[in-house]
Design a protein around this motif. Sequence first.
Motif, PDB file in Angstrom:
ATOM      1  N   GLY A  32       3.266  -0.945  -9.754  1.00  0.00           N
ATOM      2  CA  GLY A  32       2.428  -1.204  -8.588  1.00  0.00           C
ATOM      3  C   GLY A  32       3.272  -1.342  -7.337  1.00  0.00           C
ATOM      4  N   THR A  33       2.592  -1.473  -6.213  1.00  0.00           N
ATOM      5  CA  THR A  33       3.272  -1.586  -4.927  1.00  0.00           C
ATOM      6  C   THR A  33       2.733  -2.813  -4.187  1.00  0.00           C
ATOM      7  N   ILE A  34       3.637  -3.710  -3.824  1.00  0.00           N
ATOM      8  CA  ILE A  34       3.209  -4.907  -3.084  1.00  0.00           C
ATOM      9  C   ILE A  34       2.683  -4.491  -1.715  1.00  0.00           C
ATOM     10  N   GLN A  35       1.464  -4.998  -1.399  1.00  0.00           N
ATOM     11  CA  GLN A  35       0.835  -4.685  -0.105  1.00  0.00           C
ATOM     12  C   GLN A  35       0.973  -5.850   0.873  1.00  0.00           C
ATOM     13  N   GLY A  36       1.062  -7.067   0.316  1.00  0.00           N
ATOM     14  CA  GLY A  36       1.150  -8.242   1.188  1.00  0.00           C
ATOM     15  C   GLY A  36       0.688  -9.476   0.447  1.00  0.00           C
ATOM     16  N   VAL A  37       0.247 -10.469   1.211  1.00  0.00           N
ATOM     17  CA  VAL A  37      -0.156 -11.755   0.657  1.00  0.00           C
ATOM     18  C   VAL A  37      -1.497 -12.101   1.301  1.00  0.00           C
ATOM     19  N   ASP A  38      -2.456 -12.590   0.491  1.00  0.00           N
ATOM     20  CA  ASP A  38      -3.757 -12.892   1.105  1.00  0.00           C
ATOM     21  C   ASP A  38      -3.779 -14.307   1.690  1.00  0.00           C
ATOM     22  N   GLU A  39      -4.931 -14.709   2.224  1.00  0.00           N
ATOM     23  CA  GLU A  39      -5.033 -16.001   2.948  1.00  0.00           C
ATOM     24  C   GLU A  39      -4.694 -17.199   2.077  1.00  0.00           C
ATOM     25  N   GLU A  40      -4.930 -17.033   0.764  1.00  0.00           N
ATOM     26  CA  GLU A  40      -4.643 -18.159  -0.135  1.00  0.00           C
ATOM     27  C   GLU A  40      -3.252 -18.072  -0.736  1.00  0.00           C
ATOM     28  N   GLY A  41      -2.479 -17.082  -0.274  1.00  0.00           N
ATOM     29  CA  GLY A  41      -1.101 -16.973  -0.744  1.00  0.00           C
ATOM     30  C   GLY A  41      -0.956 -16.115  -1.978  1.00  0.00           C
ATOM     31  N   LEU A  96      -0.425 -12.819  -4.215  1.00  0.00           N
ATOM     32  CA  LEU A  96       0.314 -11.573  -4.003  1.00  0.00           C
ATOM     33  C   LEU A  96      -0.626 -10.392  -4.237  1.00  0.00           C
ATOM     34  N   ILE A  97      -0.645  -9.446  -3.308  1.00  0.00           N
ATOM     35  CA  ILE A  97      -1.533  -8.279  -3.422  1.00  0.00           C
ATOM     36  C   ILE A  97      -0.696  -7.088  -3.897  1.00  0.00           C
ATOM     37  N   ILE A  98      -1.049  -6.549  -5.071  1.00  0.00           N
ATOM     38  CA  ILE A  98      -0.331  -5.385  -5.613  1.00  0.00           C
ATOM     39  C   ILE A  98      -1.320  -4.245  -5.853  1.00  0.00           C
ATOM     40  N   ALA A  99      -1.026  -3.092  -5.255  1.00  0.00           N
ATOM     41  CA  ALA A  99      -1.876  -1.917  -5.482  1.00  0.00           C
ATOM     42  C   ALA A  99      -1.317  -1.144  -6.663  1.00  0.00           C
ATOM     43  N   THR A 100      -2.194  -0.755  -7.583  1.00  0.00           N
ATOM     44  CA  THR A 100      -1.782   0.097  -8.700  1.00  0.00           C
ATOM     45  C   THR A 100      -2.467   1.456  -8.502  1.00  0.00           C
ATOM     46  N   ALA A 101      -2.251   2.356  -9.448  1.00  0.00           N
ATOM     47  CA  ALA A 101      -2.860   3.690  -9.313  1.00  0.00           C
ATOM     48  C   ALA A 101      -4.388   3.579  -9.314  1.00  0.00           C
ATOM     49  N   ASN A 102      -4.924   2.541  -9.992  1.00  0.00           N
ATOM     50  CA  ASN A 102      -6.382   2.457 -10.158  1.00  0.00           C
ATOM     51  C   ASN A 102      -7.086   1.456  -9.260  1.00  0.00           C
ATOM     52  N   LEU A 150       9.911  -9.381   3.034  1.00  0.00           N
ATOM     53  CA  LEU A 150       9.440  -9.539   1.652  1.00  0.00           C
ATOM     54  C   LEU A 150      10.059  -8.504   0.699  1.00  0.00           C
ATOM     55  N   PHE A 151      10.651  -9.009  -0.361  1.00  0.00           N
ATOM     56  CA  PHE A 151      11.275  -8.196  -1.406  1.00  0.00           C
ATOM     57  C   PHE A 151      10.238  -7.233  -2.002  1.00  0.00           C
ATOM     58  N   ARG A 152      10.592  -5.995  -2.102  1.00  0.00           N
ATOM     59  CA  ARG A 152       9.802  -4.928  -2.742  1.00  0.00           C
ATOM     60  C   ARG A 152       8.539  -4.520  -1.981  1.00  0.00           C
ATOM     61  N   ILE A 153       8.312  -5.037  -0.781  1.00  0.00           N
ATOM     62  CA  ILE A 153       7.065  -4.642  -0.101  1.00  0.00           C
ATOM     63  C   ILE A 153       7.073  -3.131   0.153  1.00  0.00           C
ATOM     64  N   GLY A 154       5.982  -2.492  -0.208  1.00  0.00           N
ATOM     65  CA  GLY A 154       5.858  -1.048   0.012  1.00  0.00           C
ATOM     66  C   GLY A 154       6.593  -0.186  -1.003  1.00  0.00           C
ATOM     67  N   ASP A 155       7.319  -0.811  -1.938  1.00  0.00           N
ATOM     68  CA  ASP A 155       8.062  -0.026  -2.943  1.00  0.00           C
ATOM     69  C   ASP A 155       7.321  -0.033  -4.280  1.00  0.00           C
TER      70      ASP A 155
END
Length: 251
Positions: free
Chosen positions: A220-229, A231-237, A202-207
């Motif tokens: 933000g940083t891509i963490q993965g994809v949930d069950e419904e597809g 995109l999970i992105i973590a931000t500072a908050n 996956l492009f940009r995962i963890g970056d």
Amino acid sequence: MHKILAKTLFVGQKIHFVPECQSTNDMAADLLKNESVVEGAMVVTDKQTNGRGQRGNTWESSAGKNLTLSIILKPKFLTPRDHFQLHYITSLAVCTTLLRYFRDVKIKWPNDLLIKGKKICGILIENNIRGRSIENSIVGIGLNVNQSSFDYALATSFVDLSGQDYSREEILTILLEQIESKYLMLKAGRLEELKKEYLRHLFRIGDSALYEAAGVQFTGTIQGVDEEGRLIIATANDVRYFEFKEVKFIY
Ligand code: BTN
């Protein structure tokens, strides 16, 4: 293009080749109106006059240079909620095919294929739902092979990357075998393996990178994809979940 000898059980065993059509996805949808179409049947053309992309975009492809095709699957074992599993198998099948020729192949969520940051393949999956099942699915693939120039600056192709032409038949044979192999894995319940492989590419995962949602840019940083597809992105908050079309990758 109508004489592809893939070592498959059903994917690409029935080939509908037309020199020209509006869109292979549209032609596959017409075929499906006739109940007798077999699973794995493929529509392939040399020229689309109205190739369709995601988000209502058009898909431009020079006649006779690339691969433009649609495969009919009948994944009745999936519910509509599982639809993203078809994105896993298709993008992985294209990714594995591309890795036979190039390095540094990435899947940009949900299903664009990038090499050196440029798009080499687009995928358009259209499902027909009946009751609680995906009755059939049209998997449309546009893969740039021997086209050397593009209107879109962030597009690439086999010839653009290497300076040489490739056999579209050879690439298509590998692709069909990969689609069947990943589809059979899914059918056999090996979703976790497929998901793991998808995330590995996956492009940009963890970056940490820049995105835009609802007109606002954020890091933000891509963490993965949930069950419904999503995109999970973590931000500072917080951790945010995005449906397709809700988030834009900023370069
Ligand atoms: C995208 O926007 O990235 C998806 C592009 C999908 C293009 C393919 S070409 C074969 C099939 N027929 C279509 O009309 N579209 C898909």
